[in-house]
Design a protein around this motif. Structure first.
Motif, mmCIF file in Angstrom:
data_model
loop_
_atom_site.group_PDB
_atom_site.id
_atom_site.type_symbol
_atom_site.label_atom_id
_atom_site.label_comp_id
_atom_site.label_asym_id
_atom_site.label_seq_id
_atom_site.Cartn_x
_atom_site.Cartn_y
_atom_site.Cartn_z
ATOM 1 N N ASP A 10 14.764 -60.882 -2.599
ATOM 2 C CA ASP A 10 15.554 -60.459 -1.442
ATOM 3 C C ASP A 10 16.410 -61.610 -0.915
ATOM 4 O OD1 ASP A 10 14.432 -57.943 -1.592
ATOM 5 O OD2 ASP A 10 12.818 -58.433 -0.192
ATOM 6 N N GLU A 11 15.832 -62.802 -0.887
ATOM 7 C CA GLU A 11 16.583 -63.971 -0.418
ATOM 8 C C GLU A 11 17.688 -64.337 -1.399
ATOM 9 O OE1 GLU A 11 13.207 -66.475 -0.197
ATOM 10 O OE2 GLU A 11 12.830 -66.021 1.912
ATOM 11 N N LYS A 12 17.417 -64.192 -2.698
ATOM 12 C CA LYS A 12 18.448 -64.452 -3.705
ATOM 13 C C LYS A 12 19.618 -63.504 -3.540
ATOM 14 C CE LYS A 12 15.518 -66.281 -7.360
ATOM 15 N NZ LYS A 12 15.049 -66.144 -8.732
ATOM 16 N N ARG A 13 19.311 -62.240 -3.263
ATOM 17 C CA ARG A 13 20.362 -61.246 -3.073
ATOM 18 C C ARG A 13 21.266 -61.640 -1.912
ATOM 19 N NH1 ARG A 13 17.521 -57.097 -1.775
ATOM 20 N NH2 ARG A 13 16.958 -56.544 -3.880
ATOM 21 N N GLU A 14 20.675 -62.064 -0.805
ATOM 22 C CA GLU A 14 21.470 -62.479 0.353
ATOM 23 C C GLU A 14 22.302 -63.716 0.046
ATOM 24 O OE1 GLU A 14 21.905 -60.784 3.170
ATOM 25 O OE2 GLU A 14 20.671 -59.263 2.174
ATOM 26 N N LEU A 15 21.722 -64.663 -0.677
ATOM 27 C CA LEU A 15 22.435 -65.882 -1.051
ATOM 28 C C LEU A 15 23.623 -65.570 -1.954
ATOM 29 C CD1 LEU A 15 22.499 -69.020 -1.076
ATOM 30 C CD2 LEU A 15 21.054 -68.893 -3.094
ATOM 31 N N VAL A 16 23.396 -64.746 -2.962
ATOM 32 C CA VAL A 16 24.466 -64.403 -3.898
ATOM 33 C C VAL A 16 25.515 -63.532 -3.212
ATOM 34 C CG1 VAL A 16 24.990 -63.244 -6.074
ATOM 35 C CG2 VAL A 16 22.992 -64.700 -5.895
ATOM 36 N N ARG A 17 25.098 -62.693 -2.295
ATOM 37 C CA ARG A 17 26.060 -61.881 -1.543
ATOM 38 C C ARG A 17 26.993 -62.785 -0.719
ATOM 39 N NH1 ARG A 17 22.936 -57.653 0.981
ATOM 40 N NH2 ARG A 17 23.257 -56.536 -0.953
ATOM 41 N N ALA A 18 26.435 -63.842 -0.141
ATOM 42 C CA ALA A 18 27.264 -64.788 0.619
ATOM 43 C C ALA A 18 28.220 -65.540 -0.315
ATOM 44 C CB ALA A 18 26.377 -65.768 1.366
ATOM 45 N N LEU A 19 27.764 -65.883 -1.508
ATOM 46 C CA LEU A 19 28.629 -66.557 -2.477
ATOM 47 C C LEU A 19 29.698 -65.611 -3.014
ATOM 48 C CD1 LEU A 19 25.983 -68.558 -4.527
ATOM 49 C CD2 LEU A 19 27.660 -69.501 -2.939
ATOM 50 N N ALA A 20 29.372 -64.332 -3.134
ATOM 51 C CA ALA A 20 30.298 -63.355 -3.685
ATOM 52 C C ALA A 20 31.526 -63.160 -2.801
ATOM 53 C CB ALA A 20 29.581 -62.018 -3.899
ATOM 54 N N VAL A 21 31.373 -63.418 -1.509
ATOM 55 C CA VAL A 21 32.501 -63.273 -0.586
ATOM 56 C C VAL A 21 33.635 -64.219 -0.959
ATOM 57 C CG1 VAL A 21 33.206 -63.563 1.824
ATOM 58 C CG2 VAL A 21 31.046 -62.442 1.277
ATOM 59 N N SER A 22 33.275 -65.429 -1.402
ATOM 60 C CA SER A 22 34.301 -66.418 -1.746
ATOM 61 C C SER A 22 34.235 -66.807 -3.224
ATOM 62 C CB SER A 22 34.141 -67.644 -0.858
ATOM 63 O OG SER A 22 32.857 -68.183 -1.014
ATOM 64 N N VAL A 23 33.991 -65.840 -4.087
ATOM 65 C CA VAL A 23 33.831 -66.122 -5.512
ATOM 66 C C VAL A 23 35.114 -66.681 -6.127
ATOM 67 C CG1 VAL A 23 34.356 -63.802 -6.373
ATOM 68 C CG2 VAL A 23 32.833 -65.269 -7.651
ATOM 69 N N LYS A 24 36.284 -66.202 -5.718
ATOM 70 C CA LYS A 24 37.546 -66.686 -6.286
ATOM 71 C C LYS A 24 37.755 -68.164 -5.981
ATOM 72 C CE LYS A 24 39.891 -62.257 -6.394
ATOM 73 N NZ LYS A 24 41.002 -61.453 -5.902
ATOM 74 N N THR A 25 37.420 -68.572 -4.779
ATOM 75 C CA THR A 25 37.543 -69.982 -4.391
ATOM 76 C C THR A 25 36.537 -70.837 -5.153
ATOM 77 O OG1 THR A 25 38.169 -69.227 -2.184
ATOM 78 C CG2 THR A 25 37.597 -71.543 -2.418
ATOM 79 N N LEU A 26 35.334 -70.343 -5.285
ATOM 80 C CA LEU A 26 34.291 -71.088 -5.999
ATOM 81 C C LEU A 26 34.638 -71.298 -7.471
ATOM 82 C CD1 LEU A 26 31.070 -69.464 -4.530
ATOM 83 C CD2 LEU A 26 31.839 -71.805 -4.194
ATOM 84 N N LEU A 27 35.223 -70.292 -8.093
ATOM 85 C CA LEU A 27 35.545 -70.393 -9.514
ATOM 86 C C LEU A 27 36.648 -71.405 -9.802
ATOM 87 C CD1 LEU A 27 35.318 -66.651 -10.595
ATOM 88 C CD2 LEU A 27 33.738 -68.494 -11.155
ATOM 89 N N GLN A 28 37.385 -71.818 -8.776
ATOM 90 C CA GLN A 28 38.467 -72.784 -8.973
ATOM 91 C C GLN A 28 37.971 -74.221 -9.055
ATOM 92 O OE1 GLN A 28 41.255 -71.978 -5.861
ATOM 93 N NE2 GLN A 28 41.967 -70.075 -6.802
ATOM 94 N N SER A 29 36.786 -74.499 -8.532
ATOM 95 C CA SER A 29 36.253 -75.860 -8.611
ATOM 96 C C SER A 29 35.196 -75.926 -9.714
ATOM 97 C CB SER A 29 35.645 -76.283 -7.271
ATOM 98 O OG SER A 29 34.374 -75.717 -7.112
ATOM 99 N N PRO A 30 35.037 -77.090 -10.348
ATOM 100 C CA PRO A 30 34.049 -77.189 -11.433
ATOM 101 C C PRO A 30 32.621 -76.941 -10.968
ATOM 102 C CG PRO A 30 35.391 -79.194 -11.292
ATOM 103 C CD PRO A 30 35.807 -78.299 -10.187
ATOM 104 N N TYR A 31 32.267 -77.459 -9.803
ATOM 105 C CA TYR A 31 30.901 -77.271 -9.302
ATOM 106 C C TYR A 31 30.671 -75.841 -8.839
ATOM 107 C CZ TYR A 31 30.785 -82.319 -9.505
ATOM 108 O OH TYR A 31 30.845 -83.612 -9.941
ATOM 109 N N GLY A 32 31.670 -75.266 -8.216
ATOM 110 C CA GLY A 32 31.569 -73.870 -7.796
ATOM 111 C C GLY A 32 31.441 -72.940 -8.987
#
Length: 109
Positions: A10-32
């Motif tokens: 359940d906690e993983k789902r919430e964490l990934v849901r928060a990351l999914a909001v800004s997935v395009k920005t994250l994919l632009q950086s190597p660490y993201g």
């Protein structure tokens, strides 16, 4: 990544849901990009049900093979380490050295 690995589903789902909001920005950086791959954010965005089944399957696999591989076992986010038979490297070395001396002594006589 460490937080994702230690969390319950359940906690993983919430964490990934928060990351999914800004997935395009994250994919632009190597660490993201690395975090998105390890947490499978894109799979979550494409099909949340498939992502959840994969997470449940991974947790089951880790718990089944933890005894065999000697890995740490996850239990509701808490990690349990398997205790070593020897207290230190010095004790392992001493035991191996004593075994080798016995072996050599048996060969020479």
């Amino acid at each position: 990544e460490g937080l994702h690995k230690a969390c319950a589903i359940d906690e993983k789902r919430e964490l990934v849901r928060a990351l999914a909001v800004s997935v395009k920005t994250l994919l632009q950086s190597p660490y993201g990009n690395l975090v998105c791959k390890r947490c499978r954010v894109q799979q979550f965005v494409d099909a949340e049900g498939t992502w959840e089944l994969a997470e449940v399957s991974n947790v089951k696999k880790r718990s089944m093979f933890a005894d065999i591989l000697g890995d740490e076992v996850e239990d509701k986010g808490a990690k349990k380490k398997k205790k070593s038979r020897y207290k230190s490297v010095r004790e392992r070395w001493a035991k191996a050295n004593a075994h080798n001396k016995k072996k050599r002594a048996g060969q020479t006589t």
